[in-house]
Motif scaffolding. Structure first.
Motif, PDB file in Angstrom:
ATOM      1  N   LEU A   6       0.840  -1.200   0.000  1.00 12.47           N
ATOM      2  CA  LEU A   6       0.000   0.000   0.000  1.00 12.47           C
ATOM      3  C   LEU A   6       0.875   1.250   0.000  1.00 12.47           C
ATOM      4  CD1 LEU A   6      -2.775   1.386   0.143  1.00 12.47           C
ATOM      5  CD2 LEU A   6      -2.652   1.141   2.643  1.00 12.47           C
ATOM      6  N   ALA A   7       1.915   1.251   0.807  1.00 16.36           N
ATOM      7  CA  ALA A   7       2.812   2.411   0.896  1.00 16.36           C
ATOM      8  C   ALA A   7       3.529   2.681  -0.416  1.00 16.36           C
ATOM      9  CB  ALA A   7       3.822   2.204   2.015  1.00 16.36           C
ATOM     10  N   ALA A   8       3.671   1.668  -1.242  1.00 16.21           N
ATOM     11  CA  ALA A   8       4.361   1.828  -2.529  1.00 16.21           C
ATOM     12  C   ALA A   8       3.472   2.455  -3.604  1.00 16.21           C
ATOM     13  CB  ALA A   8       4.870   0.476  -3.023  1.00 16.21           C
ATOM     14  N   LEU A   9       2.168   2.510  -3.368  1.00 12.45           N
ATOM     15  CA  LEU A   9       1.276   3.152  -4.335  1.00 12.45           C
ATOM     16  C   LEU A   9       1.561   4.648  -4.356  1.00 12.45           C
ATOM     17  CD1 LEU A   9      -2.088   1.311  -3.580  1.00 12.45           C
ATOM     18  CD2 LEU A   9      -0.460   0.854  -5.418  1.00 12.45           C
ATOM     19  N   PRO A  10       1.441   5.282  -5.524  1.00 15.06           N
ATOM     20  CA  PRO A  10       1.845   6.689  -5.640  1.00 15.06           C
ATOM     21  C   PRO A  10       1.093   7.651  -4.725  1.00 15.06           C
ATOM     22  CG  PRO A  10       1.000   5.843  -7.745  1.00 15.06           C
ATOM     23  CD  PRO A  10       0.986   4.716  -6.777  1.00 15.06           C
ATOM     24  N   GLU A  11      -0.105   7.308  -4.315  1.00 16.86           N
ATOM     25  CA  GLU A  11      -0.907   8.225  -3.484  1.00 16.86           C
ATOM     26  C   GLU A  11      -0.555   8.154  -2.008  1.00 16.86           C
ATOM     27  OE1 GLU A  11      -3.445   6.624  -6.881  1.00 16.86           O
ATOM     28  OE2 GLU A  11      -2.214   5.725  -5.331  1.00 16.86           O
ATOM     29  N   PHE A  12       0.276   7.180  -1.620  1.00 19.23           N
ATOM     30  CA  PHE A  12       0.545   6.944  -0.202  1.00 19.23           C
ATOM     31  C   PHE A  12       2.033   7.082   0.101  1.00 19.23           C
ATOM     32  CE2 PHE A  12      -3.359   4.839  -1.291  1.00 19.23           C
ATOM     33  CZ  PHE A  12      -4.196   5.193  -0.256  1.00 19.23           C
ATOM     34  N   GLU A  13       2.327   7.391   1.353  1.00 21.01           N
ATOM     35  CA  GLU A  13       3.704   7.561   1.806  1.00 21.01           C
ATOM     36  C   GLU A  13       3.845   6.893   3.170  1.00 21.01           C
ATOM     37  OE1 GLU A  13       6.438  11.200   3.592  1.00 21.01           O
ATOM     38  OE2 GLU A  13       4.575  11.672   2.552  1.00 21.01           O
ATOM     39  N   GLY A  43      -6.419  -6.073  11.458  1.00 17.32           N
ATOM     40  CA  GLY A  43      -5.968  -6.158  10.075  1.00 17.32           C
ATOM     41  C   GLY A  43      -6.505  -5.084   9.152  1.00 17.32           C
ATOM     42  N   ASP A  44      -7.342  -4.192   9.651  1.00 13.87           N
ATOM     43  CA  ASP A  44      -7.872  -3.107   8.821  1.00 13.87           C
ATOM     44  C   ASP A  44      -6.794  -2.074   8.491  1.00 13.87           C
ATOM     45  OD1 ASP A  44     -10.490  -4.025   8.724  1.00 13.87           O
ATOM     46  OD2 ASP A  44     -11.253  -2.602  10.216  1.00 13.87           O
ATOM     47  N   ALA A  45      -6.993  -1.380   7.394  1.00 10.96           N
ATOM     48  CA  ALA A  45      -6.290  -0.124   7.135  1.00 10.96           C
ATOM     49  C   ALA A  45      -7.234   0.940   7.701  1.00 10.96           C
ATOM     50  CB  ALA A  45      -6.060   0.086   5.649  1.00 10.96           C
ATOM     51  N   SER A  59      -4.741   1.950  18.324  1.00 12.94           N
ATOM     52  CA  SER A  59      -4.229   0.879  17.467  1.00 12.94           C
ATOM     53  C   SER A  59      -3.752  -0.326  18.262  1.00 12.94           C
ATOM     54  CB  SER A  59      -3.096   1.390  16.590  1.00 12.94           C
ATOM     55  OG  SER A  59      -3.609   2.261  15.618  1.00 12.94           O
ATOM     56  N   THR A  60      -3.220  -0.098  19.441  1.00 23.56           N
ATOM     57  CA  THR A  60      -2.789  -1.240  20.245  1.00 23.56           C
ATOM     58  C   THR A  60      -3.990  -2.055  20.715  1.00 23.56           C
ATOM     59  OG1 THR A  60      -2.716   0.024  22.310  1.00 23.56           O
ATOM     60  CG2 THR A  60      -0.683  -0.094  21.023  1.00 23.56           C
ATOM     61  N   LEU A  61      -5.155  -1.432  20.804  1.00 16.59           N
ATOM     62  CA  LEU A  61      -6.376  -2.142  21.212  1.00 16.59           C
ATOM     63  C   LEU A  61      -7.107  -2.759  20.021  1.00 16.59           C
ATOM     64  CD1 LEU A  61      -7.707   0.476  23.773  1.00 16.59           C
ATOM     65  CD2 LEU A  61      -6.613  -1.712  24.288  1.00 16.59           C
ATOM     66  N   ALA A  62      -7.281  -2.003  18.954  1.00 22.06           N
ATOM     67  CA  ALA A  62      -8.059  -2.464  17.798  1.00 22.06           C
ATOM     68  C   ALA A  62      -7.220  -3.319  16.847  1.00 22.06           C
ATOM     69  CB  ALA A  62      -8.646  -1.270  17.051  1.00 22.06           C
ATOM     70  N   ASP A  63      -5.912  -3.156  16.867  1.00 18.11           N
ATOM     71  CA  ASP A  63      -4.954  -3.919  16.069  1.00 18.11           C
ATOM     72  C   ASP A  63      -5.150  -3.823  14.554  1.00 18.11           C
ATOM     73  OD1 ASP A  63      -2.660  -5.461  15.815  1.00 18.11           O
ATOM     74  OD2 ASP A  63      -3.775  -7.354  15.890  1.00 18.11           O
ATOM     75  N   PRO A  64      -5.313  -2.605  14.015  1.00 18.24           N
ATOM     76  CA  PRO A  64      -5.343  -2.498  12.553  1.00 18.24           C
ATOM     77  C   PRO A  64      -3.962  -2.785  11.970  1.00 18.24           C
ATOM     78  CG  PRO A  64      -5.191  -0.322  13.510  1.00 18.24           C
ATOM     79  CD  PRO A  64      -5.352  -1.289  14.657  1.00 18.24           C
ATOM     80  N   ALA A  65      -3.920  -3.131  10.697  1.00 19.60           N
ATOM     81  CA  ALA A  65      -2.638  -3.366  10.028  1.00 19.60           C
ATOM     82  C   ALA A  65      -1.849  -2.073   9.918  1.00 19.60           C
ATOM     83  CB  ALA A  65      -2.865  -3.967   8.646  1.00 19.60           C
ATOM     84  N   CYS A  66      -2.577  -0.965   9.752  1.00 24.37           N
ATOM     85  CA  CYS A  66      -1.914   0.334   9.650  1.00 24.37           C
ATOM     86  C   CYS A  66      -2.914   1.445   9.906  1.00 24.37           C
ATOM     87  CB  CYS A  66      -1.274   0.525   8.275  1.00 24.37           C
ATOM     88  SG  CYS A  66      -2.433   0.499   6.887  1.00 24.37           S
ATOM     89  N   ILE A  67      -2.377   2.598  10.201  1.00 22.20           N
ATOM     90  CA  ILE A  67      -3.142   3.838  10.270  1.00 22.20           C
ATOM     91  C   ILE A  67      -2.795   4.614   9.014  1.00 22.20           C
ATOM     92  CG2 ILE A  67      -3.539   5.991  11.516  1.00 22.20           C
ATOM     93  CD1 ILE A  67      -2.334   4.556  14.014  1.00 22.20           C
ATOM     94  N   CYS A 101     -10.130   5.799   0.994  1.00 22.95           N
ATOM     95  CA  CYS A 101     -10.825   4.520   1.194  1.00 22.95           C
ATOM     96  C   CYS A 101     -11.110   3.829  -0.126  1.00 22.95           C
ATOM     97  CB  CYS A 101     -12.130   4.750   1.958  1.00 22.95           C
ATOM     98  SG  CYS A 101     -11.890   5.237   3.666  1.00 22.95           S
ATOM     99  N   VAL A 102     -11.543   4.601  -1.121  1.00 17.57           N
ATOM    100  CA  VAL A 102     -11.810   4.033  -2.448  1.00 17.57           C
ATOM    101  C   VAL A 102     -10.535   3.435  -3.023  1.00 17.57           C
ATOM    102  CG1 VAL A 102     -12.421   4.616  -4.833  1.00 17.57           C
ATOM    103  CG2 VAL A 102     -13.798   5.485  -2.940  1.00 17.57           C
ATOM    104  N   ARG A 103      -9.432   4.144  -2.896  1.00 18.14           N
ATOM    105  CA  ARG A 103      -8.158   3.668  -3.451  1.00 18.14           C
ATOM    106  C   ARG A 103      -7.688   2.408  -2.750  1.00 18.14           C
ATOM    107  NH1 ARG A 103      -5.258   1.614  -6.381  1.00 18.14           N
ATOM    108  NH2 ARG A 103      -3.205   2.321  -7.007  1.00 18.14           N
ATOM    109  N   ILE A 104      -7.805   2.370  -1.435  1.00 17.30           N
ATOM    110  CA  ILE A 104      -7.425   1.176  -0.665  1.00 17.30           C
ATOM    111  C   ILE A 104      -8.315   0.001  -1.055  1.00 17.30           C
ATOM    112  CG2 ILE A 104      -7.326   0.143   1.635  1.00 17.30           C
ATOM    113  CD1 ILE A 104      -6.561   3.026   2.633  1.00 17.30           C
TER     114      ILE A 104
END
Length: 108
Positions: A6-13, A43-45, A59-67, A101-104
């Protein structure tokens, strides 16, 4: 898809990527932290405009894959330090929350 992909997509850093191989299983968008704690899934973004240190605690409680910080928001130094300590992935994008969200979703 992994957080690194996901981070490698041009819209994300990648801002903090201690666990870039973590798999993204879904997505959640929300800014009310108590709401996110009870509704985001492991596991959510998680897409948000909130950037203070409390997002790491959630995040430590909900445990998403990333913020994913949308709308060009950047985390402060305390948030980055805590994310590194806790192994929380943080990405950012200039896209608004809807478009992020649409892009993800289309990448999954």
């Amino acid at each position: 898809m992994t957080v690194r992909e996901l981070a490698a997509l041009p819209e994300f850093e990648a801002v903090c990527l201690p666990d870039g191989d973590r798999e993204i299983l879904g997505g959640y968008a929300g800014d009310l932290l108590s709401w996110v704690m009870g509704r985001a899934s492991e596991g959510d973004a998680w897409v948000t405009i909130m950037s203070n240190v409390n997002i790491v605690a959630v995040s430590t409680l909900a445990d998403p894959a990333c913020i994913v910080l949308s709308e060009g928001v950047a985390p402060d130094d305390d948030t980055l330090a805590r994310a590194k300590e806790q192994g929380i992935n943080i990405l950012r994008t200039s896209l608004d929350t809807f478009d992020a969200c649409v892009r993800i979703a289309s990448a999954l």
